[in-house]
Design a protein around this motif. Structure first.
Motif, PDB file in Angstrom:
ATOM      1  N   ASP A 284      26.804 -57.554  21.350  1.00 54.64           N
ATOM      2  CA  ASP A 284      27.026 -58.984  21.581  1.00 54.64           C
ATOM      3  C   ASP A 284      27.118 -59.744  20.260  1.00 54.64           C
ATOM      4  OD1 ASP A 284      26.965 -58.620  24.338  1.00 54.64           O
ATOM      5  OD2 ASP A 284      24.785 -58.852  24.422  1.00 54.64           O
ATOM      6  N   SER A 285      26.562 -59.170  19.200  1.00 55.96           N
ATOM      7  CA  SER A 285      26.623 -59.776  17.876  1.00 55.96           C
ATOM      8  C   SER A 285      26.891 -58.673  16.865  1.00 55.96           C
ATOM      9  CB  SER A 285      25.307 -60.477  17.535  1.00 55.96           C
ATOM     10  OG  SER A 285      24.257 -59.516  17.417  1.00 55.96           O
ATOM     11  N   ILE A 286      27.291 -59.056  15.647  1.00 54.52           N
ATOM     12  CA  ILE A 286      27.604 -58.054  14.638  1.00 54.52           C
ATOM     13  C   ILE A 286      26.355 -57.315  14.189  1.00 54.52           C
ATOM     14  CG2 ILE A 286      27.453 -59.622  12.671  1.00 54.52           C
ATOM     15  CD1 ILE A 286      30.039 -56.795  13.235  1.00 54.52           C
ATOM     16  N   ILE A 287      25.209 -57.975  14.172  1.00 47.18           N
ATOM     17  CA  ILE A 287      23.991 -57.274  13.777  1.00 47.18           C
ATOM     18  C   ILE A 287      23.552 -56.288  14.855  1.00 47.18           C
ATOM     19  CG2 ILE A 287      22.326 -58.978  14.676  1.00 47.18           C
ATOM     20  CD1 ILE A 287      20.754 -58.466  11.993  1.00 47.18           C
ATOM     21  N   ASP A 288      23.803 -56.646  16.122  1.00 46.24           N
ATOM     22  CA  ASP A 288      23.519 -55.721  17.223  1.00 46.24           C
ATOM     23  C   ASP A 288      24.419 -54.491  17.120  1.00 46.24           C
ATOM     24  OD1 ASP A 288      22.522 -54.712  19.654  1.00 46.24           O
ATOM     25  OD2 ASP A 288      24.110 -55.712  20.796  1.00 46.24           O
ATOM     26  N   ALA A 289      25.683 -54.725  16.795  1.00 47.56           N
ATOM     27  CA  ALA A 289      26.624 -53.600  16.625  1.00 47.56           C
ATOM     28  C   ALA A 289      26.167 -52.700  15.483  1.00 47.56           C
ATOM     29  CB  ALA A 289      28.031 -54.138  16.362  1.00 47.56           C
ATOM     30  N   TYR A 290      25.712 -53.296  14.389  1.00 46.53           N
ATOM     31  CA  TYR A 290      25.240 -52.480  13.259  1.00 46.53           C
ATOM     32  C   TYR A 290      24.017 -51.655  13.639  1.00 46.53           C
ATOM     33  CZ  TYR A 290      22.835 -51.051   9.087  1.00 46.53           C
ATOM     34  OH  TYR A 290      22.171 -50.280   8.158  1.00 46.53           O
ATOM     35  N   HIS A 291      23.082 -52.265  14.351  1.00 45.19           N
ATOM     36  CA  HIS A 291      21.884 -51.516  14.770  1.00 45.19           C
ATOM     37  C   HIS A 291      22.290 -50.272  15.568  1.00 45.19           C
ATOM     38  CE1 HIS A 291      18.864 -54.077  13.178  1.00 45.19           C
ATOM     39  NE2 HIS A 291      19.137 -55.120  13.948  1.00 45.19           N
ATOM     40  N   ARG A 292      23.289 -50.404  16.423  1.00 45.02           N
ATOM     41  CA  ARG A 292      23.729 -49.272  17.235  1.00 45.02           C
ATOM     42  C   ARG A 292      24.429 -48.209  16.371  1.00 45.02           C
ATOM     43  NH1 ARG A 292      25.900 -52.164  22.845  1.00 45.02           N
ATOM     44  NH2 ARG A 292      23.880 -53.070  23.393  1.00 45.02           N
ATOM     45  N   ALA A 293      25.261 -48.660  15.435  1.00 44.49           N
ATOM     46  CA  ALA A 293      25.931 -47.705  14.550  1.00 44.49           C
ATOM     47  C   ALA A 293      24.913 -46.954  13.694  1.00 44.49           C
ATOM     48  CB  ALA A 293      26.930 -48.435  13.658  1.00 44.49           C
ATOM     49  N   TYR A 294      23.905 -47.662  13.211  1.00 44.66           N
ATOM     50  CA  TYR A 294      22.870 -47.027  12.399  1.00 44.66           C
ATOM     51  C   TYR A 294      22.064 -46.029  13.224  1.00 44.66           C
ATOM     52  CZ  TYR A 294      18.566 -46.379   9.764  1.00 44.66           C
ATOM     53  OH  TYR A 294      17.487 -45.819   9.125  1.00 44.66           O
ATOM     54  N   ALA A 295      21.656 -46.457  14.425  1.00 45.97           N
ATOM     55  CA  ALA A 295      20.832 -45.597  15.279  1.00 45.97           C
ATOM     56  C   ALA A 295      21.587 -44.358  15.744  1.00 45.97           C
ATOM     57  CB  ALA A 295      20.334 -46.386  16.490  1.00 45.97           C
ATOM     58  N   ALA A 296      22.920 -44.421  15.755  1.00 45.11           N
ATOM     59  CA  ALA A 296      23.716 -43.276  16.196  1.00 45.11           C
ATOM     60  C   ALA A 296      23.466 -42.053  15.330  1.00 45.11           C
ATOM     61  CB  ALA A 296      25.203 -43.640  16.180  1.00 45.11           C
ATOM     62  N   ASP A 297      23.258 -42.258  14.033  1.00 45.14           N
ATOM     63  CA  ASP A 297      23.000 -41.144  13.120  1.00 45.14           C
ATOM     64  C   ASP A 297      22.391 -41.696  11.832  1.00 45.14           C
ATOM     65  OD1 ASP A 297      22.947 -38.901  11.539  1.00 45.14           O
ATOM     66  OD2 ASP A 297      24.991 -38.250  11.997  1.00 45.14           O
ATOM     67  N   PRO A 298      21.095 -42.006  11.842  1.00 43.68           N
ATOM     68  CA  PRO A 298      20.443 -42.613  10.671  1.00 43.68           C
ATOM     69  C   PRO A 298      20.373 -41.697   9.453  1.00 43.68           C
ATOM     70  CG  PRO A 298      18.829 -42.081  12.371  1.00 43.68           C
ATOM     71  CD  PRO A 298      20.167 -41.860  12.988  1.00 43.68           C
ATOM     72  N   ILE A 299      20.647 -40.406   9.654  1.00 44.19           N
ATOM     73  CA  ILE A 299      20.648 -39.485   8.506  1.00 44.19           C
ATOM     74  C   ILE A 299      22.004 -39.499   7.805  1.00 44.19           C
ATOM     75  CG2 ILE A 299      20.458 -37.067   7.814  1.00 44.19           C
ATOM     76  CD1 ILE A 299      18.471 -36.687  10.104  1.00 44.19           C
ATOM     77  N   SER A 300      23.056 -39.316   8.577  1.00 37.85           N
ATOM     78  CA  SER A 300      24.394 -39.216   7.974  1.00 37.85           C
ATOM     79  C   SER A 300      24.879 -40.525   7.377  1.00 37.85           C
ATOM     80  CB  SER A 300      25.406 -38.722   9.011  1.00 37.85           C
ATOM     81  OG  SER A 300      25.085 -37.424   9.460  1.00 37.85           O
ATOM     82  N   ILE A 301      24.398 -41.648   7.870  1.00 35.11           N
ATOM     83  CA  ILE A 301      24.865 -42.937   7.366  1.00 35.11           C
ATOM     84  C   ILE A 301      24.461 -43.147   5.911  1.00 35.11           C
ATOM     85  CG2 ILE A 301      22.863 -44.338   8.011  1.00 35.11           C
ATOM     86  CD1 ILE A 301      24.788 -46.513   8.923  1.00 35.11           C
ATOM     87  N   PHE A 302      23.435 -42.435   5.453  1.00 39.79           N
ATOM     88  CA  PHE A 302      22.965 -42.568   4.073  1.00 39.79           C
ATOM     89  C   PHE A 302      24.080 -42.145   3.108  1.00 39.79           C
ATOM     90  CE2 PHE A 302      20.951 -41.075   0.191  1.00 39.79           C
ATOM     91  CZ  PHE A 302      20.047 -42.108  -0.080  1.00 39.79           C
ATOM     92  N   GLY A 303      24.444 -43.044   2.194  1.00 39.51           N
ATOM     93  CA  GLY A 303      25.524 -42.766   1.259  1.00 39.51           C
ATOM     94  C   GLY A 303      26.902 -42.906   1.863  1.00 39.51           C
ATOM     95  N   GLY A 304      26.980 -43.506   3.049  1.00 40.37           N
ATOM     96  CA  GLY A 304      28.259 -43.628   3.742  1.00 40.37           C
ATOM     97  C   GLY A 304      28.919 -44.974   3.512  1.00 40.37           C
ATOM     98  N   ILE A 305      29.908 -45.240   4.346  1.00 43.02           N
ATOM     99  CA  ILE A 305      30.690 -46.472   4.271  1.00 43.02           C
ATOM    100  C   ILE A 305      30.571 -47.206   5.595  1.00 43.02           C
ATOM    101  CG2 ILE A 305      33.066 -47.352   4.186  1.00 43.02           C
ATOM    102  CD1 ILE A 305      33.665 -45.178   2.167  1.00 43.02           C
ATOM    103  N   ILE A 306      30.309 -48.507   5.513  1.00 41.80           N
ATOM    104  CA  ILE A 306      30.192 -49.332   6.708  1.00 41.80           C
ATOM    105  C   ILE A 306      31.363 -50.304   6.768  1.00 41.80           C
ATOM    106  CG2 ILE A 306      28.906 -51.232   7.768  1.00 41.80           C
ATOM    107  CD1 ILE A 306      27.526 -48.748   8.355  1.00 41.80           C
ATOM    108  N   ALA A 307      32.044 -50.355   7.911  1.00 43.38           N
ATOM    109  CA  ALA A 307      33.089 -51.349   8.153  1.00 43.38           C
ATOM    110  C   ALA A 307      32.650 -52.222   9.319  1.00 43.38           C
ATOM    111  CB  ALA A 307      34.425 -50.679   8.459  1.00 43.38           C
ATOM    112  N   LEU A 308      32.794 -53.525   9.165  1.00 41.32           N
ATOM    113  CA  LEU A 308      32.386 -54.504  10.175  1.00 41.32           C
ATOM    114  C   LEU A 308      33.548 -55.439  10.440  1.00 41.32           C
ATOM    115  CD1 LEU A 308      29.385 -54.998   7.951  1.00 41.32           C
ATOM    116  CD2 LEU A 308      28.945 -54.325  10.307  1.00 41.32           C
ATOM    117  N   ASN A 309      33.702 -55.870  11.680  1.00 42.37           N
ATOM    118  CA  ASN A 309      34.849 -56.722  11.989  1.00 42.37           C
ATOM    119  C   ASN A 309      34.496 -58.200  12.099  1.00 42.37           C
ATOM    120  OD1 ASN A 309      33.534 -56.698  14.437  1.00 42.37           O
ATOM    121  ND2 ASN A 309      35.298 -56.003  15.637  1.00 42.37           N
ATOM    122  N   GLN A 310      33.273 -58.563  11.690  1.00 39.97           N
ATOM    123  CA  GLN A 310      32.882 -59.970  11.649  1.00 39.97           C
ATOM    124  C   GLN A 310      32.138 -60.250  10.349  1.00 39.97           C
ATOM    125  OE1 GLN A 310      30.857 -61.364  15.151  1.00 39.97           O
ATOM    126  NE2 GLN A 310      32.604 -60.978  16.488  1.00 39.97           N
TER     127      GLN A 310
END
Length: 510
Positions: A284-310
């Motif tokens: 419902d919000s961009i921070i909510d979307a980020y929380h879900r993307a992070y929780a999907a794989d909190p290990i692999s996201i380390f050193g990764g790239i984040i793209a946000l549409n807001q």
């Protein structure tokens, strides 16, 4: 060889008056044409008109003015060949030692909104490329300049009598690169206007953006080039707000992240590692979307790239700064968010408009060749999907199935993706068999797989993937269908009460 006579004819008049004045100070005679001649004369320079050299007027609205033997013989004559020198003397033709030409602005013309075909045609230069190519062919006797940034170097070389063959060859090579680029743009434009999809020859042209520190590995040299008309929402138009220059791998990963986040109009966050999504979420919000993307794989996201549409606000910036990220891509950042994020020295912040581009050609080099295909922007409306099992997906499953299908097409084949609650929970990428990809995704999801949905980029060749899905607790599957053994998979789904949907569309990604 000293420079005695120069021919100047430029569309881009940046620095040309100052350059011509310096030539004049050195006693160099100047020939010029049309608008360039007028500008030089208005600035007090003594200029010989092209018609005085050719003995022929500029005609056809300027279409014909320099296409004349008195010009081209003066450019092409080899000074060390006695017969060439004698021919010039017999025809009373004076050699031209320096050519300063740049071309009609064809690229700028076709970039204009609603430009007419006729206007585009009139901005195809003929005489300019002919003079440039003649001078560049005879570079040992003629210095040829196409780029205003080279004026200073040329003047310095003339002053010091050091217009060396090596320098002239460099200038000539630049000319042929430029005219090849120019011709490629013209050819591409006319081919598109003629509606030809795959012509008998294909010339692609790109413009140097930057030289990179290295390629995929430190022992590989690399550079980044951009298309002449890159889409507004592409990486080449990104505004870097913070951090060191992007690497070869950064650019690849950032491009992959952008492609995925553009799939969504609702707030979305995408985490990418090695061009594959490791976590995607919408909310419902961009921070909510980020929380879900992070929780999907909190290990692999380390050193990764984040793209946000807001836009990234302060609350989201605080969360993003809690972990190490290579790059953050967003359409904008608040001032407070930038203050927070720029405290991290090693993070790169990119600002890019996030919107779906017009489809473009995808190019892939192979040894000795090039593959060309349309970009995979095929999107499937939910009403066109076909339920092939006894059980129909629930409303919640439909939402997750369509979400998973959008993300899955960006995963390297063979690809299996699990999703639940508009969040990826398991990604199996680049495997040699489909059930292997499924097992990786299921293992990553763990207990979250219970009640989740599964997406597959291509059909199931046998029912073993469905069996693996059942054992993990998957409740619904979306896949293209089309196998000669589709009935085996359908029957297995019916046996276990799994809903399955066929899309009729495959999404291989090699």
């Amino acid at each position: 060889m000293s420079v005695k006579r120069a021919l100047i004819s430029v569309s881009d008049k940046t620095g040309i008056v100052e350059f011509a004045k310096e030539l004049n100070k050195r006693g160099i005679e100047i020939i010029s044409t049309g608008g360039t001649k007028k500008v030089l004369e208005e600035n007090g320079l003594d200029v010989i008109g092209i018609s005085e050299v050719t003995g022929f007027p500029e005609i056809l609205d300027g279409r014909v003015k320099t296409l004349h033997p008195n010009i081209h013989a003066g450019l092409l004559a080899k000074r060390e060949v006695e017969g060439h020198v004698q021919a010039l003397q017999e025809q009373k033709i004076t050699p031209i030692d320096l050519v300063v030409v740049n071309l009609y602005p064809f690229k700028e013309t076709i970039a204009k909104e609603n430009v007419s075909f006729g206007e585009a045609i009139e901005n195809i230069d003929i005489g300019g490329p002919a003079m440039l190519r003649a001078a560049a062919k005879n570079y040992q006797d003629v210095t040829v300049v196409i780029d205003p940034s080279d004026y200073h170097k040329v003047l310095l070389a003339i002053t010091e009598s050091e217009v060396t063959n090596d320098f002239k060859q460099q200038l000539a090579a630049k000319v042929f690169r430029h005219t090849a680029h120019y011709d490629a743009l013209v050819a591409e434009y006319l081919t598109e206007q003629a509606g030809e999809r795959f012509p008998e020859t294909k010339t692609v042209t790109f413009e140097h953006e930057e030289t990179l520190r290295y390629g995929e590995n430190p022992h590989q040299q690399a550079a980044f080039y951009k298309k002449a008309f890159a889409n507004e929402s592409s990486l080449v138009h990104a505004k870097q707000l913070h951090g060191k220059a992007l690497s070869y791998n950064n650019i690849q990963d950032a491009d992959a992240a952008l492609a995925i986040v553009k799939e969504f109009t609702e707030p979305a966050a995408v985490a990418v590692k090695h061009t594959n999504p490791c976590g995607v979420g919408i909310g419902d919000s961009i921070i909510d979307a980020y929380h879900r993307a992070y929780a999907a794989d909190p290990i692999s996201i380390f050193g990764g790239i984040i793209a946000l549409n807001q836009e990234v606000n302060q609350d989201l910036a605080k969360k993003l700064s809690e972990i190490f990220l290579e790059i953050i891509i967003a359409p904008s950042y608040t001032d407070e968010a930038l203050t927070t994020l720029t405290k991290k020295k090693n993070i790169r912040l990119l600002e890019v408009p996030i919107k779906q581009n017009e489809p473009e050609e995808k190019l892939q080099t192979v040894s000795g060749g090039l593959l060309i295909q349309d970009e995979d922007q095929y999107s499937e409306d939910i009403l066109e999907l076909k339920v092939v099992t006894d059980r129909v997906p629930s409303e919640e499953e439909w939402i997750d199935l369509t979400f998973a299908w959008k993300v899955m097409k960006h995963v390297k084949s063979n690809a299996i993706l699990l999703a639940h609650g508009q969040q990826t929970i398991g990604v199996g990428a680049g495997q040699m068999n489909r059930v292997g990809a499924a097992k990786i995704a299921i293992e990553q999801a763990g207990e979250q797989a219970q009640g989740a949905v599964m997406a597959s980029d291509a059909f199931f060749p046998m029912d073993d993937t469905v069996e693996a899905a059942h054992q993990a607790g998957i409740s619904a599957i979306i896949q293209p269908g089309g196998s000669i053994r589709d009935e085996d998979s359908i029957n297995k789904c019916n046996e276990h009460g799994i809903a399955m949907v066929f899309t009729g569309v495959r999404h291989f990604k090699h």
